[in-house]
Design an enzyme around this catalytic site. Structure first.
Site, PDB file in Angstrom:
ATOM      1  N   SER A 113      -9.228  15.931  22.050  1.00 46.02           N
ATOM      2  CA  SER A 113      -8.021  15.949  22.884  1.00 46.02           C
ATOM      3  C   SER A 113      -8.134  14.774  23.841  1.00 46.02           C
ATOM      4  O   SER A 113      -9.239  14.248  24.054  1.00 46.02           O
ATOM      5  CB  SER A 113      -7.999  17.260  23.694  1.00 46.02           C
ATOM      6  OG  SER A 113      -7.018  17.222  24.713  1.00 46.02           O
ATOM      7  N   TYR A 146     -12.320  23.756  28.601  1.00 45.00           N
ATOM      8  CA  TYR A 146     -11.588  23.025  27.561  1.00 45.00           C
ATOM      9  C   TYR A 146     -12.011  21.552  27.570  1.00 45.00           C
ATOM     10  O   TYR A 146     -12.394  20.992  26.541  1.00 45.00           O
ATOM     11  CB  TYR A 146     -10.085  23.179  27.799  1.00 45.00           C
ATOM     12  CG  TYR A 146      -9.224  22.608  26.698  1.00 45.00           C
ATOM     13  CD1 TYR A 146      -9.011  23.336  25.528  1.00 45.00           C
ATOM     14  CD2 TYR A 146      -8.635  21.354  26.802  1.00 45.00           C
ATOM     15  CE1 TYR A 146      -8.226  22.818  24.496  1.00 45.00           C
ATOM     16  CE2 TYR A 146      -7.852  20.831  25.784  1.00 45.00           C
ATOM     17  CZ  TYR A 146      -7.654  21.569  24.635  1.00 45.00           C
ATOM     18  OH  TYR A 146      -6.876  21.061  23.619  1.00 45.00           O
TER      19      TYR A 146
HETATM   20  N1  LIG Z   1      -1.158  21.267  21.376  1.00 48.11           N
HETATM   21  C1  LIG Z   1      -1.659  20.339  22.155  1.00 48.11           C
HETATM   22  O1  LIG Z   1      -1.009  19.831  23.088  1.00 48.11           O
HETATM   23  C2  LIG Z   1      -3.054  19.841  21.906  1.00 48.11           C
HETATM   24  C3  LIG Z   1      -3.479  18.689  22.559  1.00 48.11           C
HETATM   25  C4  LIG Z   1      -4.760  18.213  22.321  1.00 48.11           C
HETATM   26  C5  LIG Z   1      -5.590  18.858  21.455  1.00 48.11           C
HETATM   27  N2  LIG Z   1      -5.160  19.999  20.831  1.00 48.11           N
HETATM   28  C6  LIG Z   1      -6.100  20.661  19.922  1.00 48.11           C
HETATM   29  O2  LIG Z   1      -5.493  20.826  18.661  1.00 48.11           O
HETATM   30  C7  LIG Z   1      -6.172  21.863  17.956  1.00 48.11           C
HETATM   31  C8  LIG Z   1      -5.161  22.777  17.286  1.00 48.11           C
HETATM   32  O3  LIG Z   1      -4.463  23.494  18.289  1.00 48.11           O
HETATM   33  P1  LIG Z   1      -2.870  23.640  18.291  1.00 48.11           P
HETATM   34  O4  LIG Z   1      -2.380  22.866  19.439  1.00 48.11           O
HETATM   35  O5  LIG Z   1      -2.328  23.396  16.951  1.00 48.11           O
HETATM   36  O6  LIG Z   1      -2.743  25.181  18.731  1.00 48.11           O
HETATM   37  P2  LIG Z   1      -2.271  26.492  17.913  1.00 48.11           P
HETATM   38  O7  LIG Z   1      -2.585  27.639  18.799  1.00 48.11           O
HETATM   39  O8  LIG Z   1      -0.871  26.314  17.449  1.00 48.11           O
HETATM   40  O9  LIG Z   1      -3.243  26.481  16.654  1.00 48.11           O
HETATM   41  C9  LIG Z   1      -4.609  26.778  16.793  1.00 48.11           C
HETATM   42  C10 LIG Z   1      -5.062  27.577  15.596  1.00 48.11           C
HETATM   43  O10 LIG Z   1      -6.474  27.875  15.743  1.00 48.11           O
HETATM   44  C11 LIG Z   1      -6.683  29.215  15.338  1.00 48.11           C
HETATM   45  N3  LIG Z   1      -7.909  29.759  15.934  1.00 48.11           N
HETATM   46  C12 LIG Z   1      -8.126  30.157  17.212  1.00 48.11           C
HETATM   47  N4  LIG Z   1      -9.367  30.637  17.340  1.00 48.11           N
HETATM   48  C13 LIG Z   1      -9.961  30.535  16.122  1.00 48.11           C
HETATM   49  C14 LIG Z   1     -11.242  30.882  15.615  1.00 48.11           C
HETATM   50  N5  LIG Z   1     -12.184  31.427  16.405  1.00 48.11           N
HETATM   51  N6  LIG Z   1     -11.511  30.648  14.322  1.00 48.11           N
HETATM   52  C15 LIG Z   1     -10.555  30.115  13.494  1.00 48.11           C
HETATM   53  N7  LIG Z   1      -9.321  29.792  13.916  1.00 48.11           N
HETATM   54  C16 LIG Z   1      -9.028  29.981  15.216  1.00 48.11           C
HETATM   55  C17 LIG Z   1      -5.442  29.940  15.826  1.00 48.11           C
HETATM   56  O11 LIG Z   1      -5.271  31.192  15.178  1.00 48.11           O
HETATM   57  C18 LIG Z   1      -4.355  28.945  15.505  1.00 48.11           C
HETATM   58  O12 LIG Z   1      -3.834  29.141  14.221  1.00 48.11           O
HETATM   59  C19 LIG Z   1      -7.054  22.555  18.993  1.00 48.11           C
HETATM   60  O13 LIG Z   1      -8.401  22.128  18.817  1.00 48.11           O
HETATM   61  C20 LIG Z   1      -6.504  22.068  20.306  1.00 48.11           C
HETATM   62  O14 LIG Z   1      -7.462  22.094  21.329  1.00 48.11           O
HETATM   63  C21 LIG Z   1      -3.921  20.493  21.028  1.00 48.11           C
END
Ligand SMILES: NC(=O)c1ccc[n+]([C@@H]2O[C@H](COP(=O)([O-])OP(=O)(O)OC[C@H]3O[C@@H](n4cnc5c(N)ncnc54)[C@H](O)[C@@H]3O)[C@@H](O)[C@H]2O)c1
Length: 281
Positions: free
Chosen positions: A143, A156
């Site tokens: 991130s 985080y």
């Molecule tokens: N959305 C943002 O703004 C953003 C920004 C930077 C980084 N990220 C990163 O992107 C990645 C994906 O997140 P997202 O934004 O798509 O969120 P999201 O919540 O839409 O998707 C995350 C997915 O991870 C799954 N998950 C959670 N805990 C888990 C576990 N213990 N084992 C297996 N699966 C698990 C959830 O069920 C979900 O389907 C994450 O690592 C997040 O930190 C997101």
């Protein structure tokens, strides 16, 4: 890895958001796709949706915080599709709170998923990719929170800094043997990350929400709004596919001036401290 068609991708957190978009982009590129996620119902829906974009899409329930669960998911993938070539250690969760008011349970949950989850993926799949020698690429989702400390979500940010560092080290080690590494550093993306509590296992205790009057609550609301108006996850996925093909280490999805200014401020402060140390010699 230039050629993606007919290869296999394994994507954690594949039931939602960025992971789902990666799955879709891989399916559209002609890959076989295994989505791995802790949220079983959402996973089933995601697999059904993706079949529209490619015939070879499956799902496996997996908790990335548990190395045995990741091993099991890997085995399911080998059985379904044979060798795995692209591994996206993408599952992640966020819990609100700064360093002084966040519970140990929250720290453990976030570090177990965001950091140990990435490590479990690497430890499980790297020996396999090395052994089949058909080429491979590891994508770790960090991130912009892994590049600067201003976000205010301490566990985080700590987990994402660690993922950046681990990925950089891994890239150096794997380059000579032709395995690529990408660390994905998005800004705000339109996903369900602000509802991470939906997947919090009971072993970490109840979901904790900050006192509504507290600065942490205000920050959480502000970030949820930025996520709601964030980038389309498909744009992120397109950039990741390009990085896999080009062999790029870093993917920055938000190159805007304010993100850059934050990086410059941090790196500037680090270099200034180095200069000060040099002046003491
Ligand atoms: N959305 C943002 O703004 C953003 C920004 C930077 C980084 N990220 C990163 O992107 C990645 C994906 O997140 P997202 O934004 O798509 O969120 P999201 O919540 O839409 O998707 C995350 C997915 O991870 C799954 N998950 C959670 N805990 C888990 C576990 N213990 N084992 C297996 N699966 C698990 C959830 O069920 C979900 O389907 C994450 O690592 C997040 O930190 C997101």
């Amino acid at each position: 890895m230039r050629e993606l068609a007919d290869k296999t991708a394994f994507v954690t957190g594949g039931a939602s958001g960025i992971g789902f978009a990666l799955g879709r982009a891989f399916a559209e590129a002609g890959m076989k796709v295994m989505l791995a996620d802790i949220e079983t119902d959402a996973l089933a829906g995601a697999v059904a949706n993706l079949r529209e974009f490619g015939p070879n899409v499956r799902g496996v329930t997996c908790d990335v915080a548990d190395p045995i669960s990741v091993e099991r998911a890997a085995k399911a993938s080998y059985e379904a599709f044979g060798n795995v070539h692209v591994v996206c250690n993408n599952a992640g969760v966020a819990a609100a709170g700064g360093i002084d008011n966040i519970s140990l349970d929250n720290w453990r949950w976030v570090l177990d998923v965001n950091l140990m989850g990435v490590l479990h993926g690497i430890q499980t799949f790297l020996p396999h990719i090395r052994a089949h020698a058909e080429g491979g690429h590891i994508v770790n989702t960090a991130s912009m929170a892994g590049m600067n400390s201003g976000l205010g979500f301490s566990p985080y940010s700590a987990s994402k800094f660690a993922v950046v560092n681990m990925s950089e080290g891994l890239a150096m080690r794997l380059k000579p043997i032709g395995i690529g590494v990408t660390v994905l550093c998005p800004g705000f993306v339109r996903t369900r990350i602000s509802e991470s509590g939906r997947n919090r296992p009971e072993r970490y205790g109840p979901t904790q929400t900050p006192d509504p009057e507290s600065p942490a609550a205000a920050l959480t609301a502000q970030i949820a709004e930025l996520v709601r108006s964030g980038l389309d996850p498909m744009d992120v996925a397109a950039q990741v596919l390009a990085a896999i093909r080009e062999g790029d280490l870093y993917v920055f999805t938000h190159p805007g001036p304010s993100w850059r200014a934050e990086l410059e401020e941090r790196f500037g402060a680090i270099l200034a401290a180095m200069d000060k140390a040099a002046a003491r010699e």
